[in-house]
Motif scaffolding. Structure first.
Motif, PDB file in Angstrom:
ATOM      1  N   GLU A  79      34.305  35.404  40.047  1.00  0.00           N
ATOM      2  CA  GLU A  79      34.226  35.767  41.471  1.00  0.00           C
ATOM      3  C   GLU A  79      35.588  35.664  42.142  1.00  0.00           C
ATOM      4  OE1 GLU A  79      31.299  32.954  42.526  1.00  0.00           O
ATOM      5  OE2 GLU A  79      29.638  34.211  41.842  1.00  0.00           O
ATOM      6  N   GLU A  80      36.365  34.634  41.772  1.00  0.00           N
ATOM      7  CA  GLU A  80      37.699  34.486  42.353  1.00  0.00           C
ATOM      8  C   GLU A  80      38.618  35.628  41.901  1.00  0.00           C
ATOM      9  OE1 GLU A  80      38.073  29.647  42.778  1.00  0.00           O
ATOM     10  OE2 GLU A  80      38.431  30.588  40.827  1.00  0.00           O
ATOM     11  N   ARG A  81      38.535  36.001  40.638  1.00  0.00           N
ATOM     12  CA  ARG A  81      39.344  37.121  40.145  1.00  0.00           C
ATOM     13  C   ARG A  81      38.926  38.429  40.800  1.00  0.00           C
ATOM     14  NH1 ARG A  81      38.698  37.289  34.102  1.00  0.00           N
ATOM     15  NH2 ARG A  81      36.871  36.032  34.507  1.00  0.00           N
ATOM     16  N   LEU A  82      37.624  38.612  40.999  1.00  0.00           N
ATOM     17  CA  LEU A  82      37.120  39.816  41.654  1.00  0.00           C
ATOM     18  C   LEU A  82      37.612  39.886  43.091  1.00  0.00           C
ATOM     19  CD1 LEU A  82      35.372  42.342  41.466  1.00  0.00           C
ATOM     20  CD2 LEU A  82      33.412  40.946  42.139  1.00  0.00           C
ATOM     21  N   ASN A  83      37.566  38.772  43.799  1.00  0.00           N
ATOM     22  CA  ASN A  83      38.059  38.740  45.188  1.00  0.00           C
ATOM     23  C   ASN A  83      39.553  39.018  45.242  1.00  0.00           C
ATOM     24  OD1 ASN A  83      35.534  38.242  46.268  1.00  0.00           O
ATOM     25  ND2 ASN A  83      35.773  36.010  46.155  1.00  0.00           N
ATOM     26  N   ASN A  84      40.318  38.471  44.303  1.00  0.00           N
ATOM     27  CA  ASN A  84      41.763  38.745  44.258  1.00  0.00           C
ATOM     28  C   ASN A  84      42.026  40.229  44.001  1.00  0.00           C
ATOM     29  OD1 ASN A  84      42.405  36.087  44.721  1.00  0.00           O
ATOM     30  ND2 ASN A  84      42.813  35.617  42.561  1.00  0.00           N
ATOM     31  N   PHE A  85      41.285  40.816  43.088  1.00  0.00           N
ATOM     32  CA  PHE A  85      41.437  42.227  42.796  1.00  0.00           C
ATOM     33  C   PHE A  85      41.119  43.074  44.017  1.00  0.00           C
ATOM     34  CE2 PHE A  85      39.448  46.252  41.527  1.00  0.00           C
ATOM     35  CZ  PHE A  85      40.541  46.846  40.880  1.00  0.00           C
ATOM     36  N   ARG A  86      40.010  42.747  44.686  1.00  0.00           N
ATOM     37  CA  ARG A  86      39.630  43.501  45.885  1.00  0.00           C
ATOM     38  C   ARG A  86      40.700  43.416  46.949  1.00  0.00           C
ATOM     39  NH1 ARG A  86      33.363  41.632  46.354  1.00  0.00           N
ATOM     40  NH2 ARG A  86      32.530  43.093  44.805  1.00  0.00           N
ATOM     41  N   SER A  87      41.234  42.228  47.141  1.00  0.00           N
ATOM     42  CA  SER A  87      42.237  42.063  48.181  1.00  0.00           C
ATOM     43  C   SER A  87      43.525  42.836  47.833  1.00  0.00           C
ATOM     44  CB  SER A  87      42.542  40.586  48.429  1.00  0.00           C
ATOM     45  OG  SER A  87      43.129  40.011  47.280  1.00  0.00           O
ATOM     46  N   GLU A  88      43.913  42.830  46.564  1.00  0.00           N
ATOM     47  CA  GLU A  88      45.102  43.586  46.169  1.00  0.00           C
ATOM     48  C   GLU A  88      44.860  45.082  46.229  1.00  0.00           C
ATOM     49  OE1 GLU A  88      46.304  42.292  42.303  1.00  0.00           O
ATOM     50  OE2 GLU A  88      46.609  40.218  42.945  1.00  0.00           O
ATOM     51  N   PHE A  89      43.681  45.507  45.809  1.00  0.00           N
ATOM     52  CA  PHE A  89      43.362  46.930  45.760  1.00  0.00           C
ATOM     53  C   PHE A  89      43.193  47.491  47.173  1.00  0.00           C
ATOM     54  CE2 PHE A  89      40.337  50.486  45.277  1.00  0.00           C
ATOM     55  CZ  PHE A  89      41.094  51.267  44.420  1.00  0.00           C
ATOM     56  N   LEU A  90      42.485  46.763  48.018  1.00  0.00           N
ATOM     57  CA  LEU A  90      42.236  47.237  49.367  1.00  0.00           C
ATOM     58  C   LEU A  90      43.362  46.905  50.330  1.00  0.00           C
ATOM     59  CD1 LEU A  90      38.467  46.310  49.647  1.00  0.00           C
ATOM     60  CD2 LEU A  90      39.447  48.553  49.160  1.00  0.00           C
ATOM     61  N   GLY A  91      44.234  45.994  49.928  1.00  0.00           N
ATOM     62  CA  GLY A  91      45.382  45.643  50.766  1.00  0.00           C
ATOM     63  C   GLY A  91      45.034  44.723  51.913  1.00  0.00           C
ATOM     64  N   CYS A  92      43.915  44.077  51.851  1.00  0.00           N
ATOM     65  CA  CYS A  92      43.542  43.143  52.901  1.00  0.00           C
ATOM     66  C   CYS A  92      43.041  41.856  52.283  1.00  0.00           C
ATOM     67  CB  CYS A  92      42.470  43.745  53.814  1.00  0.00           C
ATOM     68  SG  CYS A  92      40.959  44.156  52.936  1.00  0.00           S
TER      69      CYS A  92
END
Length: 93
Positions: A79-92
Motif C-alpha cells: 500500500e505504501e509503494r502504491l501510494n508513492n507511485f500514485r503520488s509520483e505519477f499524478l504529481g500530487c
C-alpha cells in the motif's frame, strides 16, 4: 591408415547417444557418414571430434552466462509503494 566406420546403431550403443539424434545429425550433414541403403556408416574419428567440440561449446556457454544482480527488495508495504507511485505519477501528494 584405415578409416574405422560403424553403423549408426552400433555407434549409438557404444557411445550412449540416442539413435534418432545420431541419424538426424547424419541426415543434415553434421556428422560425416556414408549412406548405404537405409544404413549410415559413420566415420568414428570425425564423429568423436564433433561431439567433443559440441561439449566444449556447451562448457563455454555455461562460463559466459551473465550473473544477474538481485533485485532490491523494498521494506515498504504494498500500500505504501502504491501510494508513492500514485503520488509520483499524478504529481500530487
Amino acid at each position: 591408415m584405415a578409416v574405422v566406420r560403424l553403423c549408426a546403431k552400433d555407434y549409438a550403443e557404444k557411445y550412449n547417444i540416442p539413435l534418432k539424434t545420431l541419424r538426424r545429425l547424419c541426415r543434415v550433414g553434421k556428422i560425416p557418414c556414408i549412406k548405404i541403403g537405409r544404413k549410415y556408416l559413420i566415420n568414428v574419428a570425425k564423429a568423436n571430434i564433433y561431439f567433443e567440440n559440441l561439449e566444449k561449446q556447451r562448457e563455454d556457454k555455461r562460463k559466459i552466462q551473465v550473473i544477474r544482480p538481485k533485485m532490491k527488495t523494498s521494506t515498504l508495504s504494498f500500500e505504501e509503494r502504491l501510494n508513492n507511485f500514485r503520488s509520483e505519477f499524478l504529481g500530487c501528494r
